[in-house]
Enzyme design. Structure first.
Site, PDB file in Angstrom:
ATOM      1  N   TYR A 158       0.853  -1.189   0.000  1.00  0.00           N
ATOM      2  CA  TYR A 158       0.000   0.000   0.000  1.00  0.00           C
ATOM      3  C   TYR A 158       0.894   1.246   0.000  1.00  0.00           C
ATOM      4  O   TYR A 158       1.960   1.225  -0.612  1.00  0.00           O
ATOM      5  CB  TYR A 158      -0.995  -0.069   1.179  1.00  0.00           C
ATOM      6  CG  TYR A 158      -2.080   0.943   1.009  1.00  0.00           C
ATOM      7  CD1 TYR A 158      -2.912   0.909  -0.117  1.00  0.00           C
ATOM      8  CD2 TYR A 158      -2.247   1.975   1.912  1.00  0.00           C
ATOM      9  CE1 TYR A 158      -3.878   1.887  -0.319  1.00  0.00           C
ATOM     10  CE2 TYR A 158      -3.219   2.947   1.712  1.00  0.00           C
ATOM     11  CZ  TYR A 158      -4.022   2.898   0.593  1.00  0.00           C
ATOM     12  OH  TYR A 158      -4.955   3.867   0.381  1.00  0.00           O
ATOM     13  N   ARG A 211      -9.329  10.733  -7.652  1.00  0.00           N
ATOM     14  CA  ARG A 211      -8.427  11.496  -6.771  1.00  0.00           C
ATOM     15  C   ARG A 211      -7.551  10.493  -6.019  1.00  0.00           C
ATOM     16  O   ARG A 211      -7.723  10.255  -4.840  1.00  0.00           O
ATOM     17  CB  ARG A 211      -9.268  12.339  -5.808  1.00  0.00           C
ATOM     18  CG  ARG A 211      -8.543  13.484  -5.187  1.00  0.00           C
ATOM     19  CD  ARG A 211      -8.741  13.491  -3.688  1.00  0.00           C
ATOM     20  NE  ARG A 211      -8.370  12.205  -3.093  1.00  0.00           N
ATOM     21  CZ  ARG A 211      -8.440  11.921  -1.811  1.00  0.00           C
ATOM     22  NH1 ARG A 211      -8.916  12.794  -0.981  1.00  0.00           N
ATOM     23  NH2 ARG A 211      -8.056  10.753  -1.332  1.00  0.00           N
ATOM     24  N   LYS A 229      -5.636  -1.364  -0.922  1.00  0.00           N
ATOM     25  CA  LYS A 229      -6.361  -1.087   0.320  1.00  0.00           C
ATOM     26  C   LYS A 229      -7.055  -2.332   0.847  1.00  0.00           C
ATOM     27  O   LYS A 229      -7.134  -2.553   2.045  1.00  0.00           O
ATOM     28  CB  LYS A 229      -7.386   0.025   0.066  1.00  0.00           C
ATOM     29  CG  LYS A 229      -7.825   0.705   1.321  1.00  0.00           C
ATOM     30  CD  LYS A 229      -7.393   2.152   1.361  1.00  0.00           C
ATOM     31  CE  LYS A 229      -7.636   2.792   2.705  1.00  0.00           C
ATOM     32  NZ  LYS A 229      -7.445   4.227   2.694  1.00  0.00           N
ATOM     33  N   GLU A 300     -13.424   4.738  -1.980  1.00  0.00           N
ATOM     34  CA  GLU A 300     -12.026   5.115  -1.838  1.00  0.00           C
ATOM     35  C   GLU A 300     -11.586   6.064  -2.949  1.00  0.00           C
ATOM     36  O   GLU A 300     -11.780   5.762  -4.134  1.00  0.00           O
ATOM     37  CB  GLU A 300     -11.173   3.822  -1.893  1.00  0.00           C
ATOM     38  CG  GLU A 300      -9.723   4.008  -1.555  1.00  0.00           C
ATOM     39  CD  GLU A 300      -9.503   4.427  -0.101  1.00  0.00           C
ATOM     40  OE1 GLU A 300     -10.279   4.004   0.781  1.00  0.00           O
ATOM     41  OE2 GLU A 300      -8.557   5.190   0.137  1.00  0.00           O
ATOM     42  N   ASP A 301     -11.015   7.171  -2.555  1.00  0.00           N
ATOM     43  CA  ASP A 301     -10.397   8.103  -3.495  1.00  0.00           C
ATOM     44  C   ASP A 301     -11.313   8.587  -4.617  1.00  0.00           C
ATOM     45  O   ASP A 301     -10.919   8.671  -5.782  1.00  0.00           O
ATOM     46  CB  ASP A 301      -9.093   7.501  -4.054  1.00  0.00           C
ATOM     47  CG  ASP A 301      -7.978   7.546  -3.019  1.00  0.00           C
ATOM     48  OD1 ASP A 301      -8.224   8.069  -1.914  1.00  0.00           O
ATOM     49  OD2 ASP A 301      -6.866   7.071  -3.294  1.00  0.00           O
ATOM     50  N   ASP A 323     -13.708   5.993   3.342  1.00  0.00           N
ATOM     51  CA  ASP A 323     -12.539   6.032   4.227  1.00  0.00           C
ATOM     52  C   ASP A 323     -11.869   7.405   4.261  1.00  0.00           C
ATOM     53  O   ASP A 323     -11.372   7.830   5.293  1.00  0.00           O
ATOM     54  CB  ASP A 323     -11.514   4.963   3.829  1.00  0.00           C
ATOM     55  CG  ASP A 323     -10.384   4.902   4.840  1.00  0.00           C
ATOM     56  OD1 ASP A 323     -10.686   4.763   6.038  1.00  0.00           O
ATOM     57  OD2 ASP A 323      -9.218   5.037   4.445  1.00  0.00           O
ATOM     58  N   ASP A 324     -11.861   8.093   3.124  1.00  0.00           N
ATOM     59  CA  ASP A 324     -11.195   9.402   3.085  1.00  0.00           C
ATOM     60  C   ASP A 324     -11.909  10.405   4.002  1.00  0.00           C
ATOM     61  O   ASP A 324     -11.287  11.304   4.546  1.00  0.00           O
ATOM     62  CB  ASP A 324     -11.175   9.957   1.655  1.00  0.00           C
ATOM     63  CG  ASP A 324     -10.569   8.940   0.712  1.00  0.00           C
ATOM     64  OD1 ASP A 324      -9.416   8.564   0.930  1.00  0.00           O
ATOM     65  OD2 ASP A 324     -11.270   8.484  -0.224  1.00  0.00           O
ATOM     66  N   ASN A 464      -0.420  14.068   2.973  1.00  0.00           N
ATOM     67  CA  ASN A 464       0.457  13.057   2.366  1.00  0.00           C
ATOM     68  C   ASN A 464       0.769  13.442   0.931  1.00  0.00           C
ATOM     69  O   ASN A 464      -0.032  14.128   0.300  1.00  0.00           O
ATOM     70  CB  ASN A 464      -0.266  11.708   2.344  1.00  0.00           C
ATOM     71  CG  ASN A 464      -0.483  11.169   3.737  1.00  0.00           C
ATOM     72  OD1 ASN A 464       0.406  11.174   4.552  1.00  0.00           O
ATOM     73  ND2 ASN A 464      -1.697  10.709   3.989  1.00  0.00           N
TER      74      ASN A 464
HETATM   75  P1  NAI Z   1      -9.417  17.574  -0.669  1.00  0.00           P
HETATM   76  O1  NAI Z   1      -8.930  17.859  -2.022  1.00  0.00           O
HETATM   77  O2  NAI Z   1     -10.799  17.072  -0.482  1.00  0.00           O
HETATM   78  O3  NAI Z   1      -9.226  18.890   0.257  1.00  0.00           O
HETATM   79  C1  NAI Z   1      -8.133  19.755   0.244  1.00  0.00           C
HETATM   80  C2  NAI Z   1      -8.558  21.047   0.895  1.00  0.00           C
HETATM   81  O4  NAI Z   1      -7.422  21.881   1.064  1.00  0.00           O
HETATM   82  C3  NAI Z   1      -9.561  21.845   0.076  1.00  0.00           C
HETATM   83  O5  NAI Z   1     -10.598  22.293   0.913  1.00  0.00           O
HETATM   84  C4  NAI Z   1      -8.762  23.046  -0.421  1.00  0.00           C
HETATM   85  O6  NAI Z   1      -9.555  24.219  -0.555  1.00  0.00           O
HETATM   86  C5  NAI Z   1      -7.776  23.208   0.729  1.00  0.00           C
HETATM   87  N1  NAI Z   1      -6.608  23.990   0.352  1.00  0.00           N
HETATM   88  C6  NAI Z   1      -5.887  23.954  -0.793  1.00  0.00           C
HETATM   89  N2  NAI Z   1      -4.901  24.865  -0.752  1.00  0.00           N
HETATM   90  C7  NAI Z   1      -4.989  25.483   0.436  1.00  0.00           C
HETATM   91  C8  NAI Z   1      -4.257  26.510   1.071  1.00  0.00           C
HETATM   92  N3  NAI Z   1      -3.209  27.087   0.469  1.00  0.00           N
HETATM   93  N4  NAI Z   1      -4.637  26.904   2.303  1.00  0.00           N
HETATM   94  C9  NAI Z   1      -5.684  26.336   2.923  1.00  0.00           C
HETATM   95  N5  NAI Z   1      -6.413  25.345   2.370  1.00  0.00           N
HETATM   96  C10 NAI Z   1      -6.069  24.921   1.146  1.00  0.00           C
HETATM   97  O7  NAI Z   1      -8.380  16.540  -0.058  1.00  0.00           O
HETATM   98  P2  NAI Z   1      -8.560  15.620   1.240  1.00  0.00           P
HETATM   99  O8  NAI Z   1      -9.094  14.301   0.863  1.00  0.00           O
HETATM  100  O9  NAI Z   1      -9.292  16.393   2.268  1.00  0.00           O
HETATM  101  O10 NAI Z   1      -7.034  15.384   1.658  1.00  0.00           O
HETATM  102  C11 NAI Z   1      -6.219  16.470   2.068  1.00  0.00           C
HETATM  103  C12 NAI Z   1      -4.872  15.946   2.531  1.00  0.00           C
HETATM  104  O11 NAI Z   1      -5.062  15.147   3.686  1.00  0.00           O
HETATM  105  C13 NAI Z   1      -4.153  15.059   1.506  1.00  0.00           C
HETATM  106  O12 NAI Z   1      -2.808  15.398   1.455  1.00  0.00           O
HETATM  107  C14 NAI Z   1      -4.302  13.675   2.055  1.00  0.00           C
HETATM  108  O13 NAI Z   1      -3.202  12.864   1.737  1.00  0.00           O
HETATM  109  C15 NAI Z   1      -4.347  13.930   3.545  1.00  0.00           C
HETATM  110  N6  NAI Z   1      -5.019  12.859   4.257  1.00  0.00           N
HETATM  111  C16 NAI Z   1      -4.374  12.284   5.320  1.00  0.00           C
HETATM  112  C17 NAI Z   1      -4.942  11.227   5.997  1.00  0.00           C
HETATM  113  C18 NAI Z   1      -4.244  10.646   7.168  1.00  0.00           C
HETATM  114  O14 NAI Z   1      -3.272  11.157   7.605  1.00  0.00           O
HETATM  115  N7  NAI Z   1      -4.713   9.564   7.744  1.00  0.00           N
HETATM  116  C19 NAI Z   1      -6.210  10.639   5.561  1.00  0.00           C
HETATM  117  C20 NAI Z   1      -6.849  11.367   4.474  1.00  0.00           C
HETATM  118  C21 NAI Z   1      -6.240  12.419   3.848  1.00  0.00           C
END
Ligand code: NAI
Length: 616
Positions: A158, A211, A229, A300-301, A323-324, A464
């Site tokens: 993974y 995504r 996954k 997922e994604d 999961d996201d 990530n």
């Molecule tokens: P998403 O695309 O749904 O959300 C991203 C958000 O960030 C959007 O609301 C966007 O407007 C905002 N954004 C973009 N540029 C910005 C900036 N300069 N300032 C403030 N906000 C900004 O993506 P998602 O699914 O919410 O994932 C976000 C991150 O979280 C990814 O990097 C993902 O890998 C990580 N993640 C980590 C997890 C974990 O640690 N277990 C689990 C799920 C996601």
């Protein structure tokens, strides 16, 4: 196979932690023992079913008692995973989920000898391909290797390796294990499912490839994510791999480069309109209901403009979760509850600022406020007001007219500010959570301000991969002078600061979703409500040992994942059955599932291991 652990009337301090009258021993480990048996990790009284079964549960904190900055090891023996119940039985049998067989040792020996498990071995993508090959040609050995060495092997099955595998999926000569359902299958999805060689499917991970991790639209290549996954269901929670099905919905891709690649195997068209997409997904969901009415479905994604809509539409009528959104919420709530075990204080006293307002942020904020409301009695409105979000334009506030539907519950009456540092100064958060995928946004000024505002600032850069993390672990430790309580999305090495070891716990969703999913399968759950992720998060948060908490680890060690999953499964099964959403697992109908210990035995016994089957 079982491990017998004495509890309650033992002679060591560890055992006395479960003594009904600990003071009688003359030993007073106040911070962890006061009311330990009757408080949830968020400090709220446990419900009767929670009190009845303390499977693998370590002592908890009272509501406002911080972990002292320094423990004397002589006074507090490390609290390892122990069994115990409120009644204080003399001993408890805890079946070990996965028997470790000699075969596993042989395979591990080969793997070590070839350098496979070492960092200096083949390139990660070659290890990924080797593992796929091993799975195809000697499935039993593959699972033996994976279960015995989950921590070393999973990064090649993974994340992070699966990211590269998905990008190159079309050119790696991969033999797909999963099922593709494409727009061309419209009208015949049910017959495609019925034609699948394995019909007794219990768990499906489905993606539409839009995504993939932080890598964007990878179309049909997203199959690699579903395949990767779903392996975690077996590795972490013991779901029989022959009952798992990875699916990719091939609805085209907006990734022009991929579409033009001669080796790409998916549809060479752009993604469809919302109406076309919804009709296709709906046919898939209705076909599933006919084909396997009790199957557990994990989204997922999916891109976030579809993810929230699809989840909202189907979550009350199907056994499904995203999961996201929800798994991420579970692991982050657990991290926060773990942080409060270190720092003290109630969840409802926290002010949490999110950088990011997408799937992860909205999922986490929703579950945190649900926990404040259900466990600590705050009104729903006040609970939401403890969480503020920032998106790419700035703070999410009620005066904004450009907000997407999923952000609106967290749009509060507050002045609009553009930058994170302005928001930190104005809102004075106790915790900041980074889910923006924008690196270096938790800069020195932000982190130092958090350290001025809080004795123990909670800082979780969850984005990530590592290159997108809002800050590094080293920066967080240095800029807070070692006072940070940290969790990250990507792994960071432990560091020594001022002579003390600091661990960087990784908020890995695999702590939560496989156990939740397996519990749903066992109970034939009708739906998976929010409360399930709360129960799972609380159980996980309670399991970090004192020794782990002392070095900043808000989670128990991932190497114990099968034991951890068994405990979470037990808690979730119990919740689903008691709330009428699921039935007592098959074969356990006649057992005492009220106050007895059958839940935990049931969970462990239900976990598959490679030596327990010859069907592979
Ligand atoms: P998403 O695309 O749904 O959300 C991203 C958000 O960030 C959007 O609301 C966007 O407007 C905002 N954004 C973009 N540029 C910005 C900036 N300069 N300032 C403030 N906000 C900004 O993506 P998602 O699914 O919410 O994932 C976000 C991150 O979280 C990814 O990097 C993902 O890998 C990580 N993640 C980590 C997890 C974990 O640690 N277990 C689990 C799920 C996601």
């Amino acid at each position: 196979m079982s491990l017998i652990l004495p509890v309650a009337c033992g002679t060591t301090r560890q055992h006395r932690l479960y003594n009904a009258t600990p003071q009688a021993s003359g030993f007073h480990p106040k911070p962890i023992l006061r009311q330990a048996k009757f408080l949830s990790s968020s400090g709220f009284p446990l419900s009767p079913y929670e009190r009845s079964d303390r499977f693998l549960t370590v002592a908890r904190f009272g509501s406002n008692e911080p972990l002292p900055a320094k423990f004397s090891p002589a006074k507090l023996a490390p609290l390892e995973i122990v069994g115990g119940n409120a009644a204080g039985a003399a001993s408890i049998k805890i079946p070990l989920p996965a028997p470790v067989t000699e075969d596993m040792d042989v395979e591990e020996h080969h793997a070590n000898k070839s350098g496979f498990l070492s960092e200096a071995g083949p390139r990660p993508i070659d290890k990924y391909m080797h593992l796929r090959d091993l799975r195809e040609h000697d499935t039993t050995k593959y699972y033996q290797l994976m279960l015995k060495n989950a921590q070393q092997v999973l990064p090649f099955i993974y994340t992070p390796t699966v990211g590269q595998a998905c990008q190159e999926y079309h050119s790696l000569g991969i033999k797909t294990r999963g099922l593709y359902l494409s727009l061309n299958d419209r009208g015949s999805i049910l017959s495609k499912l019925r034609a699948w060689p394995q019909q007794d499917i219990q768990v499906i991970v489905v993606t539409d490839g839009e995504r993939i991790l932080g890598l964007g639209d990878l179309g049909a290549n997203g199959m690699g994510i579903s395949e990767g996954k779903i392996e975690l269901y077996t590795a972490a929670a013991g779901v029989d791999p022959s009952k798992c099905l990875p699916i990719a919905l091939d609805v085209g891709t907006n990734n022009a480069k991929l579409r033009e690649s001669p080796e790409y195997k998916g549809l060479r068209s752009a993604r469809p309109s919302d109406e076309e997409y919804d009709a296709f997904v709906d046919e898939f969901m209705q076909a599933l209901k006919i084909w396997r009415p009790h199957v557990l479905l994990q989204y997922e994604d999916f891109g976030n403009h579809n993810a929230f809509r699809v989840l909202e539409k189907y979550q009350s009528g199907f056994c499904c979760f995203n999961d996201d959104i929800q798994g991420t919420a579970g692991i982050t709530l657990a991290a926060l509850l773990g942080a409060l075990r270190i720092r003290g204080g109630r969840l409802s006293e926290q002010r949490i600022l999110f950088l990011g307002a997408g799937e992860a942020a909205c999922g986490i904020a929703t579950l945190i406020s649900y926990c404040m409301h259900r466990r600590e009695g705050l009104s729903e409105e006040s609970s939401r007001q403890r969480c503020y979000l920032m998106d790419s334009k700035g703070l999410v506030v009620s005066s904004r007219t450009d907000l997407q539907h999923h952000k609106k519950p967290f749009a509060h009456d507050a002045p609009f500010v553009h930058t994170l540092i302005e928001a930190v100064r104005m809102l004075k958060p106790t915790a900041i959570i980074g889910v923006s995928a924008v690196p270096n946004t938790f800069d020195e000024e932000v982190i130092k301000t958090m350290a001025e505002l809080n004795e123990r600032p909670i800082i979780f850069p969850l984005s990530n991969p590592t290159s997108l993390s809002e800050c590094t672990f080293e920066q967080a430790v240095k800029w807070t002078d070692g006072r940070v309580i940290f969790a990250s999305g990507s792994p960071f090495d432990p560091i020594e600061y001022n002579g003390e070891l600091h661990n960087a716990p990784q908020a890995n969703n695999a702590y939560i979703f496989p156990a939740v999913g397996h519990a749903a399968v066992l109970t034939k759950a009708k739906t998976i409500p929010q409360a399930v992720f709360l129960v799972a998060a609380e159980q996980l948060a309670a399991m970090a040992t004192i020794k782990e908490l002392q070095t900043g680890s808000v989670f128990p060690q991932f190497s114990n994942i099968r034991l951890i999953s068994a405990a979470i499964m037990a808690a979730v099964v119990r919740y689903l059955v008691n709330s009428g959403l699921g039935t007592v697992p098959a074969g356990w109908e006649g057992h005492d599932t009220g106050e007895g210990l059958d839940w935990r035995h049931m969970a462990s016994a239900a976990m598959w291991s490679p030596s327990s089957t010859s069907r592979l």
